[in-house]
Design an enzyme around this catalytic site. Structure first.
Site, PDB file in Angstrom:
ATOM      1  N   ARG A  92       0.807  -1.220   0.000  1.00  0.00           N
ATOM      2  CA  ARG A  92       0.000   0.000   0.000  1.00  0.00           C
ATOM      3  C   ARG A  92       0.843   1.275   0.000  1.00  0.00           C
ATOM      4  O   ARG A  92       0.399   2.320  -0.413  1.00  0.00           O
ATOM      5  CB  ARG A  92      -0.862  -0.007   1.256  1.00  0.00           C
ATOM      6  CG  ARG A  92      -2.322   0.129   0.946  1.00  0.00           C
ATOM      7  CD  ARG A  92      -3.139   0.141   2.191  1.00  0.00           C
ATOM      8  NE  ARG A  92      -2.515  -0.657   3.253  1.00  0.00           N
ATOM      9  CZ  ARG A  92      -3.211  -1.278   4.191  1.00  0.00           C
ATOM     10  NH1 ARG A  92      -4.509  -1.247   4.183  1.00  0.00           N
ATOM     11  NH2 ARG A  92      -2.604  -1.946   5.150  1.00  0.00           N
ATOM     12  N   LYS A 120      16.734 -25.634   7.210  1.00  0.00           N
ATOM     13  CA  LYS A 120      17.930 -25.572   8.059  1.00  0.00           C
ATOM     14  C   LYS A 120      18.865 -26.740   7.741  1.00  0.00           C
ATOM     15  O   LYS A 120      18.415 -27.873   7.604  1.00  0.00           O
ATOM     16  CB  LYS A 120      17.523 -25.622   9.545  1.00  0.00           C
ATOM     17  CG  LYS A 120      16.784 -24.362  10.011  1.00  0.00           C
ATOM     18  CD  LYS A 120      16.440 -24.463  11.484  1.00  0.00           C
ATOM     19  CE  LYS A 120      15.505 -23.347  11.910  1.00  0.00           C
ATOM     20  NZ  LYS A 120      16.156 -22.114  12.315  1.00  0.00           N
ATOM     21  N   ASP A 147       1.377 -22.771  16.417  1.00  0.00           N
ATOM     22  CA  ASP A 147       2.469 -21.987  15.836  1.00  0.00           C
ATOM     23  C   ASP A 147       3.636 -22.876  15.402  1.00  0.00           C
ATOM     24  O   ASP A 147       4.171 -22.685  14.311  1.00  0.00           O
ATOM     25  CB  ASP A 147       2.953 -20.945  16.867  1.00  0.00           C
ATOM     26  CG  ASP A 147       4.039 -20.034  16.322  1.00  0.00           C
ATOM     27  OD1 ASP A 147       3.970 -19.662  15.137  1.00  0.00           O
ATOM     28  OD2 ASP A 147       4.971 -19.686  17.083  1.00  0.00           O
ATOM     29  N   HIS A 205       6.700 -27.260  12.375  1.00  0.00           N
ATOM     30  CA  HIS A 205       8.127 -27.568  12.546  1.00  0.00           C
ATOM     31  C   HIS A 205       8.348 -28.890  13.296  1.00  0.00           C
ATOM     32  O   HIS A 205       9.114 -29.745  12.857  1.00  0.00           O
ATOM     33  CB  HIS A 205       8.842 -26.464  13.329  1.00  0.00           C
ATOM     34  CG  HIS A 205       8.657 -25.083  12.775  1.00  0.00           C
ATOM     35  ND1 HIS A 205       8.509 -24.830  11.440  1.00  0.00           N
ATOM     36  CD2 HIS A 205       8.601 -23.872  13.382  1.00  0.00           C
ATOM     37  CE1 HIS A 205       8.374 -23.515  11.257  1.00  0.00           C
ATOM     38  NE2 HIS A 205       8.416 -22.926  12.415  1.00  0.00           N
ATOM     39  N   LYS A 235       7.945 -20.291  24.745  1.00  0.00           N
ATOM     40  CA  LYS A 235       8.574 -18.967  24.741  1.00  0.00           C
ATOM     41  C   LYS A 235       9.033 -18.677  26.166  1.00  0.00           C
ATOM     42  O   LYS A 235       8.449 -19.190  27.127  1.00  0.00           O
ATOM     43  CB  LYS A 235       7.569 -17.890  24.333  1.00  0.00           C
ATOM     44  CG  LYS A 235       6.891 -18.142  22.999  1.00  0.00           C
ATOM     45  CD  LYS A 235       7.755 -17.755  21.833  1.00  0.00           C
ATOM     46  CE  LYS A 235       7.007 -17.935  20.525  1.00  0.00           C
ATOM     47  NZ  LYS A 235       7.882 -17.885  19.360  1.00  0.00           N
TER      48      LYS A 235
HETATM   49  C1  BG6 Z   1       8.335 -19.379  13.570  1.00  0.00           C
HETATM   50  C2  BG6 Z   1       7.348 -19.131  14.685  1.00  0.00           C
HETATM   51  O1  BG6 Z   1       7.815 -20.301  12.657  1.00  0.00           O
HETATM   52  O2  BG6 Z   1       9.550 -19.880  14.098  1.00  0.00           O
HETATM   53  C3  BG6 Z   1       7.936 -18.207  15.729  1.00  0.00           C
HETATM   54  O3  BG6 Z   1       6.158 -18.557  14.170  1.00  0.00           O
HETATM   55  C4  BG6 Z   1       9.285 -18.682  16.179  1.00  0.00           C
HETATM   56  O4  BG6 Z   1       7.049 -18.072  16.836  1.00  0.00           O
HETATM   57  C5  BG6 Z   1      10.188 -18.972  14.980  1.00  0.00           C
HETATM   58  O5  BG6 Z   1       9.862 -17.667  16.998  1.00  0.00           O
HETATM   59  C6  BG6 Z   1      11.509 -19.572  15.431  1.00  0.00           C
HETATM   60  O6  BG6 Z   1      12.339 -19.766  14.324  1.00  0.00           O
HETATM   61  P1  BG6 Z   1      13.881 -20.086  14.524  1.00  0.00           P
HETATM   62  O7  BG6 Z   1      14.388 -20.350  13.153  1.00  0.00           O
HETATM   63  O8  BG6 Z   1      14.471 -18.852  15.172  1.00  0.00           O
HETATM   64  O9  BG6 Z   1      13.964 -21.264  15.428  1.00  0.00           O
END
Ligand code: BG6
EC number: 1.1.1.49
Length: 513
Positions: free
Chosen positions: A68, A209, A262, A267, A365
């Site tokens: 935007r 990774k 999340d 992951h 976290k």
């Molecule tokens: C993201 C999540 O997919 O991965 C985040 O949404 C998280 O909450 C992040 O902080 C962590 O990624 P990495 O590569 O720093 O482990």
């Protein structure tokens, strides 16, 4: 209608038989929607530059931002340059930047603005003819999922999703891929109504990774580990993704989503699939996906879920030596937020190899430190020809894949303590990437963006994997939704007491990574 493209994962610029040669993308343009967002700034722009700096982008490459903001091409290029200078891994070289900057364009508009999409189409057509991007366009949707329908329908309406001749059109989407199984099915249907599945690249940046790809090398390039890789020797597996950061500034995305959606849905379940899968017939995308899908199809929650899961929310405490507030006092979170910032679940993989071996997945976290690791914790030796006192300090043997930081692999086993008596204690044997290799690992987004441009889908989950992952997680989320609020834990600790209780019920403990 989607066009069914042949899965294309070869590149004319490289010898398909020699996988050691650098893989260089062909002529192409990358369009980023959501280019003013945090991900674009911190990850995507630096990664694009790093690819250019490594010589992996073609001279004709073009980057198009859509947003935007009232920017012209030069102002957008300045924004990209600033992000690159702040975040690039490989160092700033003016001559590389100048070449990249020549292909940078900006299109101003909102997602609802038909004219803006016409301007985008015209911009891409100009790049195709002037710069030689040859009609090869990747559209990166770095935008909230509720904006997917409008952007996808604009791409369809303007014909920008249609492949013609030898050119390709691809779409890249970021999680969250829905918030449960049915919304994921709906999202997949929507995306697949515009792009054929072969042209959809779902980003799970963990798969980009190096250490995650090393799971495959460790398991399938060696003879040493395979005989141990089963219920005969493994007692249980712990997959941990711990972060020390909090959620200040991320309420918009995270509140109502929580730790399980999340990162466990994507992951951690992908890590589980790579650890538990059988040897693929080859490393072709299809064969890899087949094995991962088989694992996800065989994975079940250990019952009862209430006793075999835990969730928590961080309260005030410490991050290192800094005092920090609890989630409810972070900007944007309500005082009665029930969003979990810690989640742990127990799964079993119902196959001959893994019968009876629990897989414990946890993430949080504001935990003690940032670490991601996969630990295979072995059974104790069936017989110890020592007095009990000699082995009082001996724990379980473990093989630990250290995903980050301090990437590497640790083997933990018992060793004699030097001295005149026999006393056995745990020691570590370490492989560290930093010590063994002189080159630094590429960032996950470098690898994944390059693979999008090359059309190599191996490291991107397909829709079936996404839906199966939700099938595993949905019963846990339902149980939690019916069960009040998460337990509070102090910031800087390793999560709520309920997580420790979940393990102690089985006579096990979480590792302190
Ligand atoms: C993201 C999540 O997919 O991965 C985040 O949404 C998280 O909450 C992040 O902080 C962590 O990624 P990495 O590569 O720093 O482990």
């Amino acid at each position: 209608m989607p066009q069914s493209a042949e899965p294309e994962w070869t590149n004319p610029l490289r010898d398909p038989h020699d996988r050691r040669l650098p893989r260089i993308a062909g002529p192409s343009a990358l369009v980023i929607f959501g280019v003013t967002g945090d991900l674009a700034h911190r990850k995507l722009m630096p990664a694009i530059y790093d690819l250019a700096n490594r010589g992996l982008l073609p001279p004709s490459f073009a980057l198009v931002g859509f947003a935007r903001r009232d920017w012209d091409h030069d102002q957008f290029a300045d924004v990209v340059r600033e992000a690159v200078e702040a975040g690039s891994r490989t160092g700033f070289r003016p001559e590389v930047w100048d070449r990249l900057a020549e292909g940078i364009r900006f299109v101003q508009g909102t997602f609802e603005d038909d004219d803006a999409f016409e301007r985008l189409r015209a911009t891409l057509a100009d790049l195709d003819s002037e710069r030689g991007t040859d009609g090869n366009h990747a559209y990166y949707l770095s935008i909230p999922p509720n904006a997917f329908p409008v952007v996808l329908s604009q791409l369809r309406r303007t014909g920008m999703a249609d492949q013609t001749g030898d050119s390709w059109r691809r779409v890249v989407i970021e999680k969250p891929f829905g918030h449960d199984e049915s919304s994921a099915v709906e999202l997949n249907e929507l995306v697949n109504s515009v792009f054929a599945e072969e042209s959809v690249f779902r980003i799970d940046h963990y798969l980009g990774k190096e250490t995650v790809q090393n799971i495959l090398a460790l398991r399938f390039a060696n003879q040493l580990f395979d005989p141990l890789w089963s219920s005969h020797y493994v007692d249980h597996v712990q997959i941990t993704m711990a972060e020390d950061i909090g959620l200040g500034g991320r309420a918009g995305y995270y509140d109502g989503i929580g730790a399980a959606r999340d990162v466990i849905q994507n992951h951690l379940l992908q890590l589980l699939a790579l650890v538990a899968m059988e040897e693929p017939v080859s490393f072709s995308p299809h064969h890899l996906q087949t094995e991962k899908i088989k694992v996800l199809q065989s994975t079940r929650n250990i019952l009862p879920i209430a006793e075999n899961s835990a969730r928590g929310q961080y309260g005030a405490g410490w991050q290192g030596s800094e005092p920090v507030v609890g989630l409810k006092d972070e900007d944007g979170f309500a005082a009665d937020s029930t969003t979990e910032t810690f989640a742990a679940i127990a799964l079993e993989v119902d196959t001959r190899r893994w019968a009876g071996v629990p897989f414990y997945l946890r993430t949080g976290k504001r935990l003690g430190r940032r670490v991601t690791e996969i630990a295979l914790v072995f059974k104790r030796a069936p017989h110890l020809p020592f007095d009990d006192t000699m082995t009082a300090e001996l724990g379980h043997n473990a093989l630990v894949i250290r995903v980050q930081p301090d990437e590497g692999v640790t083997l933990r086993f018992g060793s004699k303590v030097p001295g005149s008596s026999m006393e056995v204690r745990d020691v570590n044997m370490d492989f560290s990437y930093g010590g063994a290799f002189t080159v630094s690992s590429p960032e996950a987004y470098e690898r994944l963006l390059l693979d999008v441009l090359l059309g190599e889908p191996s490291l991107f989950p397909v829709n079936e994997e996404v839906e199966l992952s939700w099938q595993i997680l949905d019963p846990v989320l339902d149980e939690w939704a019916a069960d009040g609020s998460p337990d509070e834990y102090e910031s800087g600790t390793w999560g709520p007491h309920s997580a420790d209780e979940m393990m102690s019920r089985t006579g096990r403990v979480w590792r302190r990574p």
